[in-house]
Design a protein around this motif. Structure first.
Motif, mmCIF file in Angstrom:
data_model
loop_
_atom_site.group_PDB
_atom_site.id
_atom_site.type_symbol
_atom_site.label_atom_id
_atom_site.label_comp_id
_atom_site.label_asym_id
_atom_site.label_seq_id
_atom_site.Cartn_x
_atom_site.Cartn_y
_atom_site.Cartn_z
ATOM 1 N N HIS A 1 -4.251 2.666 5.285
ATOM 2 C CA HIS A 1 -2.864 2.955 4.914
ATOM 3 C C HIS A 1 -2.702 3.171 3.414
ATOM 4 O O HIS A 1 -1.572 3.350 2.935
ATOM 5 C CB HIS A 1 -1.951 1.819 5.396
ATOM 6 C CG HIS A 1 -1.900 1.702 6.895
ATOM 7 N ND1 HIS A 1 -1.006 2.400 7.662
ATOM 8 C CD2 HIS A 1 -2.673 0.991 7.760
ATOM 9 C CE1 HIS A 1 -1.197 2.117 8.942
ATOM 10 N NE2 HIS A 1 -2.209 1.257 9.025
ATOM 11 N N GLY B 1 -0.946 -0.206 15.639
ATOM 12 C CA GLY B 1 0.334 -0.786 15.277
ATOM 13 C C GLY B 1 0.194 -2.155 14.640
ATOM 14 O O GLY B 1 0.906 -2.479 13.672
ATOM 15 N N TYR B 2 -0.733 -2.946 15.169
ATOM 16 C CA TYR B 2 -0.940 -4.274 14.596
ATOM 17 C C TYR B 2 -1.460 -4.176 13.171
ATOM 18 O O TYR B 2 -0.969 -4.877 12.267
ATOM 19 C CB TYR B 2 -1.917 -5.065 15.466
ATOM 20 C CG TYR B 2 -2.293 -6.403 14.871
ATOM 21 C CD1 TYR B 2 -1.330 -7.410 14.732
ATOM 22 C CD2 TYR B 2 -3.584 -6.657 14.432
ATOM 23 C CE1 TYR B 2 -1.660 -8.643 14.173
ATOM 24 C CE2 TYR B 2 -3.926 -7.879 13.875
ATOM 25 C CZ TYR B 2 -2.948 -8.867 13.751
ATOM 26 O OH TYR B 2 -3.273 -10.076 13.187
ATOM 27 N N ALA C 1 -1.102 -1.704 11.134
ATOM 28 C CA ALA C 1 -0.036 -1.175 10.280
ATOM 29 C C ALA C 1 0.914 -2.284 9.850
ATOM 30 O O ALA C 1 1.356 -2.334 8.689
ATOM 31 C CB ALA C 1 0.739 -0.081 11.019
ATOM 32 N N SER C 2 1.194 -3.201 10.775
ATOM 33 C CA SER C 2 2.071 -4.319 10.421
ATOM 34 C C SER C 2 1.412 -5.255 9.427
ATOM 35 O O SER C 2 2.075 -5.799 8.534
ATOM 36 C CB SER C 2 2.486 -5.094 11.681
ATOM 37 O OG SER C 2 1.375 -5.801 12.247
ATOM 38 N N ARG C 3 0.106 -5.428 9.543
ATOM 39 C CA ARG C 3 -0.620 -6.266 8.575
ATOM 40 C C ARG C 3 -0.658 -5.591 7.207
ATOM 41 O O ARG C 3 -0.551 -6.249 6.169
ATOM 42 C CB ARG C 3 -2.036 -6.541 9.074
ATOM 43 C CG ARG C 3 -2.124 -7.345 10.358
ATOM 44 C CD ARG C 3 -1.647 -8.766 10.212
ATOM 45 N NE ARG C 3 -2.707 -9.669 9.771
ATOM 46 C CZ ARG C 3 -2.505 -10.946 9.440
ATOM 47 N NH1 ARG C 3 -1.271 -11.455 9.454
ATOM 48 N NH2 ARG C 3 -3.510 -11.709 9.060
ATOM 49 N N LYS D 1 1.545 -3.811 5.890
ATOM 50 C CA LYS D 1 2.848 -3.965 5.228
ATOM 51 C C LYS D 1 2.969 -5.295 4.495
ATOM 52 O O LYS D 1 3.860 -5.467 3.654
ATOM 53 C CB LYS D 1 3.967 -3.830 6.256
ATOM 54 C CG LYS D 1 4.143 -2.414 6.792
ATOM 55 C CD LYS D 1 5.227 -2.349 7.850
ATOM 56 C CE LYS D 1 5.380 -0.943 8.404
ATOM 57 N NZ LYS D 1 6.388 -0.880 9.487
ATOM 58 N N GLY E 1 -2.515 -13.340 11.977
ATOM 59 C CA GLY E 1 -1.456 -12.616 12.666
ATOM 60 C C GLY E 1 -1.428 -12.958 14.148
ATOM 61 O O GLY E 1 -2.110 -13.892 14.603
#
Length: 601
Positions: free
Chosen positions: A326, A375-376, A378-380, A382, A397
């Motif tokens: 990312h 998705g997981y 990507a959330s990490r 952030k 997480g």
């Protein structure tokens, strides 16, 4: 067999490399980067650690390549491929020679992991030769009668720490599917060298001289030490006839010659009759089976990165890469504060998951697919502050799980030390092997049988079965395989062709070492040797670690100002890698921190 002159990389980064890395080096009165105080570290072994290391150049070949931690071993694998052997054949021969010339790191008394790429079938398989706990093991194995947890070396030395070895069963399983030469042919280089002798290397001498427990063991003392009790000198000939005899039997009779009969009986006797005895029995050895597993893979940029599934925690290396996907690392210099910050922050999140979720898949439910779900991750990602680090450990997480609700696992307390070795091999048909093997600590449990050392792999389990009332996934149980950080890795291009084969020793730091090498090649467009030679930095969720004596150490104050808990220590990896260029040629790299080379034709 050719003998290679030893080479290595200087710790002081040359000016040309400094420009490549985008560095502005702070220097002291000597004109060299300022080094920080040395830290105690079980792998701070390299004889030249205090004086630096000379540069290594990438090795190029058109047909095949073998990269290993010792020149004799690297050349043994190349010799096998010159005879028409496959990458699997070469990797096995290489590992057997490493048992002889690098006994501190691995051997038939231990275990390991293999990734095997069949280029014709476009098929990647994972072979698990991880040691297992004996059937009679007790969860309080590493506590004394008063309930006190033993110190690490107190637990290591003796038979209690010895797991059932898996290496030869793994080799046999992989060879059955992917070998070309007869099984017995793979043993010949090691047998010849064991009987004729080989010169003691600087690294082996330094390790022997430092080790106080090993010299007290009768077999080891006879093999490695003089009558005065000093380590055999650098260059002196070391002959290991008992090991050669075992190899001859296994070469002619198969792995059963190791797992049953006199060799097995002597292993059990050594475990049960040693100081700090263990409970291994003959049935544990006879019943050991290697496993063939599905590798775990995840995308990174346009590439696909594949590595070893649990009981390896290499999935957490994939998490580091997935989080970093990312961010645009390609625009950053490899040793810029911005790059160090992002890599450290991503790795600490991955290690937070590692210490909770990973264990033996035959005993533990875990969210394996969820840990690399887009998705997981990507959330990490952030959670990363692009500007500031943190001195507070990251929390794990909650990756999605196909198993439904998982137990509330406790944090693992295992100490995983770095005496391990890695082999990367690519043959003329572009089949490949990434293989990491180990006996865990330097010289394992210190117990020697028939010229080979027994592992202390059971100390890779968490000593405590619970943490704050929650079960630990990596708790010790009968027949279970301890969690490992060994991460043999294969990378593929977008079209599915082979791009990179890499791996490293280094205990729990392996995940960081391998991730950094992958980033070096794929993001920073370094060749594999340049990527391996980069100064190390990582965060195992315990604080940012910067490699002493390198340009990374210069960044300590800068990173502290960014909010990191930064320390400067020796980070002695043992990366071995091969990249396949677009024209089909091979480039091999060997870690300058050790004695390895890449050998090819």
């Amino acid at each position: 067999m050719r003998i290679f002159r030893r080479t290595g990389l200087k710790k002081a980064v040359p000016a040309g490399l400094a420009i490549l890395l985008g560095l502005s080096l702070a220097v002291g009165a000597t004109g060299q980067p300022q080094a920080q105080p040395r830290a105690n570290n079980f792998e701070s072994i390299a004889p030249e650690a205090a004086t630096g290391r000379s540069e290594k150049q990438a090795t190029r070949a058109a047909s095949y390549m073998n990269a290993a931690a010792n020149p004799y071993a690297a050349e043994a694998g190349a010799e096998i491929m010159a005879m028409g052997g496959s990458a699997v054949d070469a990797a096995i021969a290489t590992a057997l020679v490493l048992n002889l010339v690098e006994p501190q790191s691995a051997g038939i008394g231990g275990g390991g992991f293999m990734l095997v790429w069949d280029n014709a079938q476009r098929k990647l398989r994972a072979f698990d030769g991880r040691e297992t706990a004996p059937a009679g093991v007790d969860r309080r194995l590493f506590f004394d009668a008063a309930g006190r947890k033993k110190g690490f070396m107190e637990a290591v030395v003796g038979g209690a720490s010895v797991g059932v070895p898996g290496m030869l069963r793994m080799f046999e399983l992989a060879h059955a599917g992917y070998g070309r030469l007869p099984w017995a042919a793979l043993f010949q280089p090691a047998i010849r060298l064991a009987e004729a002798g080989f010169p003691v290397s600087p690294r082996l001498h330094a390790l022997l001289e430092r080790d106080q427990q090993l010299r007290q063991m009768p077999q080891a003392r006879t093999l490695f030490y003089t009558e005065a009790g000093t380590a055999k000198q650098v260059g002196s000939l070391l002959v290991n006839a008992p090991f050669a005899a075992v190899l001859r039997r296994v070469a002619s009779e198969g792995s059963q010659a190791f797992y049953t009969g006199q060799v097995a009986a002597d292993i059990v006797a050594a475990v049960r009759n040693s100081p700090n005895p263990g409970g291994m029995v003959l049935e544990d050895l006879a019943g050991y089976r290697a496993r063939e597993r599905d590798p775990v893979c995840a995308p990174y940029r346009v590439y696909r990165v594949c590595t070893m599934p649990p009981p390896s925690s290499a999935v957490n290396m994939l998490q580091t890469l997935g989080i970093l996907s990312h961010f645009d690392l390609a625009r950053l210099a490899p040793l810029s504060p911005e790059a160090v910050h992002l890599v450290a922050q991503a790795s600490r999140l991955a290690y937070a998951d590692r210490d909770v979720y990973v264990g033996d898949p035959d005993h533990v439910r875990m969210p394996l697919e969820g840990m690399t779900e887009r998705g997981y991750l990507a959330s990490r990602a952030k959670l990363l502050d692009p500007a500031r680090g943190s001195t507070v450990p990251a929390t794990p997480g909650e990756p999605p799980s196909k198993h439904g609700a998982l137990p509330a696992y406790g944090r693992d307390s295992a100490i995983e030390l770095p005496s391990t070795t890695h082999v990367s091999t690519v043959d003329a048909a572009r089949n490949a092997v990434a293989m990491t093997v180990t006996i865990e600590n330097v010289f394992g449990s210190k117990q020697m049988v028939h010229g080979f050392l027994l592992n202390n792999q059971l100390t890779d389990f968490s000593a405590e079965a619970e943490e704050n009332g929650r079960p630990v996934a990596n708790r010790i149980e009968p027949g279970k395989r301890p969690r490992s950080s060994m991460a043999p890795t294969v990378v593929f291009n977008a079209d599915g062709s082979l791009r990179l084969v890499v791996g490293s020793p280094g205990g729990s730091r392996i995940l960081g070492y391998v991730a950094q090498a992958v980033i070096g090649v794929l993001d920073w467009r370094l060749d594999i040797q340049q990527a391996i030679s980069l100064p190390h930095y990582l965060d195992r969720n315990t604080g940012l670690e910067l490699e002493e004596g390198t340009a990374a150490a210069v960044l300590a104050e800068t990173m502290r100002a960014r909010g990191h808990k930064a320390s400067v220590i020796e980070l002695n990896s043992g990366l071995q890698g091969i990249e396949v260029r677009s024209d089909g040629s091979l480039i091999g790299g060997a870690d300058p921190r050790r004695e390895g080379v890449a050998a090819g034709r």
